[in-house]
Design a protein around this motif. Structure first.
Motif, short mmCIF file in Angstrom:
data_model
loop_
_atom_site.label_atom_id
_atom_site.label_comp_id
_atom_site.label_asym_id
_atom_site.label_seq_id
_atom_site.Cartn_x
_atom_site.Cartn_y
_atom_site.Cartn_z
N ARG A 75 -4.03 0.65 11.47
CA ARG A 75 -2.96 0.48 12.47
C ARG A 75 -3.60 0.34 13.83
O ARG A 75 -4.39 1.19 14.25
CB ARG A 75 -2.01 1.68 12.45
CG ARG A 75 -0.89 1.62 13.50
CD ARG A 75 0.01 2.84 13.36
NE ARG A 75 1.11 2.81 14.30
CZ ARG A 75 1.09 3.34 15.53
NH1 ARG A 75 -0.02 3.95 15.95
NH2 ARG A 75 2.14 3.26 16.31
N LEU A 131 0.16 -3.36 15.18
CA LEU A 131 -0.23 -4.25 14.08
C LEU A 131 -0.73 -3.38 12.93
O LEU A 131 -1.54 -2.48 13.13
CB LEU A 131 -1.32 -5.21 14.54
CG LEU A 131 -1.94 -6.12 13.47
CD1 LEU A 131 -0.92 -7.11 12.95
CD2 LEU A 131 -3.17 -6.84 14.04
N THR A 132 -0.26 -3.67 11.70
CA THR A 132 -0.69 -2.90 10.53
C THR A 132 -1.25 -3.84 9.47
O THR A 132 -0.89 -5.02 9.40
CB THR A 132 0.48 -2.10 9.93
OG1 THR A 132 1.56 -3.00 9.61
CG2 THR A 132 0.97 -1.03 10.89
N ALA A 133 -2.14 -3.30 8.64
CA ALA A 133 -2.72 -4.07 7.54
C ALA A 133 -3.02 -3.12 6.40
O ALA A 133 -3.31 -1.93 6.61
CB ALA A 133 -3.99 -4.78 7.98
N GLU A 134 -2.98 -3.68 5.17
CA GLU A 134 -3.16 -2.84 3.98
C GLU A 134 -3.74 -3.71 2.87
O GLU A 134 -3.25 -4.82 2.64
CB GLU A 134 -1.80 -2.28 3.59
CG GLU A 134 -1.76 -1.37 2.39
CD GLU A 134 -0.33 -0.97 2.08
OE1 GLU A 134 0.15 0.04 2.63
OE2 GLU A 134 0.34 -1.70 1.31
N TYR A 135 -4.75 -3.20 2.17
CA TYR A 135 -5.40 -3.96 1.11
C TYR A 135 -5.79 -3.02 -0.02
O TYR A 135 -6.37 -1.95 0.22
CB TYR A 135 -6.64 -4.67 1.65
CG TYR A 135 -7.40 -5.50 0.64
CD1 TYR A 135 -6.90 -6.70 0.18
CD2 TYR A 135 -8.64 -5.06 0.16
CE1 TYR A 135 -7.60 -7.47 -0.75
CE2 TYR A 135 -9.35 -5.81 -0.76
CZ TYR A 135 -8.83 -7.02 -1.22
OH TYR A 135 -9.53 -7.76 -2.14
N LEU A 162 -2.44 -7.53 -0.71
CA LEU A 162 -2.76 -7.64 0.72
C LEU A 162 -1.46 -7.76 1.49
O LEU A 162 -0.58 -8.56 1.14
CB LEU A 162 -3.64 -8.87 0.99
CG LEU A 162 -3.88 -9.22 2.46
CD1 LEU A 162 -4.63 -8.11 3.18
CD2 LEU A 162 -4.62 -10.55 2.59
N LEU A 183 0.23 -7.64 5.67
CA LEU A 183 0.07 -7.61 7.12
C LEU A 183 1.44 -7.45 7.75
O LEU A 183 2.42 -8.01 7.26
CB LEU A 183 -0.57 -8.91 7.63
CG LEU A 183 -1.93 -9.29 7.03
CD1 LEU A 183 -2.33 -10.69 7.50
CD2 LEU A 183 -2.99 -8.27 7.43
N HIS A 205 6.82 -7.34 7.70
CA HIS A 205 5.53 -7.63 7.11
C HIS A 205 5.58 -8.81 6.14
O HIS A 205 6.65 -9.25 5.71
CB HIS A 205 4.98 -6.39 6.39
CG HIS A 205 6.00 -5.66 5.59
ND1 HIS A 205 6.55 -4.48 5.99
CD2 HIS A 205 6.62 -5.97 4.43
CE1 HIS A 205 7.44 -4.07 5.11
NE2 HIS A 205 7.49 -4.96 4.14
N THR A 207 3.46 -10.02 2.51
CA THR A 207 2.63 -9.49 1.45
C THR A 207 2.70 -10.38 0.22
O THR A 207 3.67 -11.11 0.03
CB THR A 207 3.08 -8.05 1.08
OG1 THR A 207 2.33 -7.59 -0.05
CG2 THR A 207 4.56 -8.00 0.74
N TRP A 257 -2.16 -15.58 -1.70
CA TRP A 257 -1.92 -15.99 -0.32
C TRP A 257 -2.26 -17.47 -0.11
O TRP A 257 -1.56 -18.17 0.61
CB TRP A 257 -2.76 -15.12 0.63
CG TRP A 257 -2.12 -13.81 0.98
CD1 TRP A 257 -2.03 -12.71 0.19
CD2 TRP A 257 -1.46 -13.49 2.20
NE1 TRP A 257 -1.36 -11.70 0.85
CE2 TRP A 257 -1.01 -12.16 2.08
CE3 TRP A 257 -1.23 -14.18 3.39
CZ2 TRP A 257 -0.32 -11.51 3.11
CZ3 TRP A 257 -0.55 -13.54 4.41
CH2 TRP A 257 -0.10 -12.23 4.27
#
Length: 286
Positions: A200, A209-213, A229, A231, A245, A247, A265
């Motif tokens: 974050r 801004l957040t991201a997750e993987y 993934l 965002l 988001h 995903t 993606w």
């Protein structure tokens, strides 16, 4: 006069000693780091955050169809899956939660326990650690299949390890085990291991801004499915946290987005979605 002066001097010394003792006590007190993340979810997955004691969170999670579904489906807006969830803080460390997803008509329940909290001062703790365990039950009717009831269950275990490096930047690691009581073929794995990473970055006072993987460890599941993934953006609006988001995962609980993500993606298999959370205080702290 001498007695009065002596009393005044003694009183001043006592006040000075009390002040020094208070300063020593304050300096020896640990200060917990607050708001590593702004919600109990990063995007799809859990964050280290838990509701306070007596606090309930109502969470609405929504995913539209894929962007590459074309204009006929209004680029995914004609299609949707949803999850409704409730989370309650039994105390400042332990949270219980339940939810229901439209995808496979799935019910889920979980426990989160805040084992460590990042703090500063003497005996500072460098990270926050929250333990998470959940179960999910698929209630979808299986036509033409004779399956025992326990085959509908999936279990997830995670250790959420996070650090707030600055007022603007937070990172989190999520070693994960998903156990499925039933898989379709012998080649598929009942136990799926994954390592997640999330972050974050605050952009303004109310926007981040957040991201997750999630990386699937090598195995048949990793060969057949994709890594999840996501965002997005966190937007704070009073008592709400509004998360927008994108995903490649359609599901909104671990059973789906860790071992069953199929979207790519690069091919436009991207789901636009949002989470809305509302906090209610049911029991005030004494």
């Amino acid at each position: 006069m001498a007695l009065l002066l002596a009393q005044t001097e003694a009183r001043a010394q006592d006040d000075l000693l009390k002040t020094l003792e208070q300063q020593a006590t304050d300096s020896a007190r640990a200060e917990y780091v607050q708001a590593t993340f702004k919600g109990t979810r990063v995007i799809n997955g859990q964050s280290v955050e838990t509701p306070g004691a007596g606090t309930m969170v109502f969470l609405i999670s929504h995913r539209f169809g894929t962007l590459n579904s074309g204009a006929y489906n209004f680029f995914g807006l004609d299609q949707a899956t949803i999850r409704l969830g409730l989370e309650y803080g039994l105390n400042d460390r332990l949270t219980v939660g339940v939810g229901r997803s439209s995808l496979e008509k799935t019910y889920d329940g979980f426990l989160k326990y805040r084992a460590l909290r990042q703090s500063t001062g003497p005996r500072a703790v460098p990270v926050s650690v929250t333990l998470f365990a959940s179960s999910a039950l698929t209630s979808l009717k299986f036509t033409g299949e004779d399956r025992p009831d326990h085959s509908r269950l999936t279990y997830t275990y995670q250790a959420l390890i996070a650090r707030k490096f600055s007022p603007a930047l937070s990172l989190q690691l999520m070693p994960t085990l998903v156990h499925r009581n039933f898989v379709n073929t012998r080649a598929q794995q009942n136990d799926v291991y994954a390592l997640g990473i999330a972050g974050r970055q605050k952009l303004t006072k109310r926007v981040a801004l957040t991201a997750e993987y999630y990386y699937l460890l090598p195995g048949n599941t990793a060969d057949e499915f994709r890594n999840s993934l996501a965002l997005g953006f966190d937007i704070e609006t009073g008592g709400h946290v509004f998360q927008l988001h994108f995903t490649n995962s359609q599901g909104m609980i671990e059973k789906f987005f860790i071992p069953q993500t199929t979207g790519r993606w690069t091919k436009g298999d991207i789901y636009f979605g949002f989470n809305i959370s509302r906090v209610f205080t049911l029991r005030s702290k004494e």
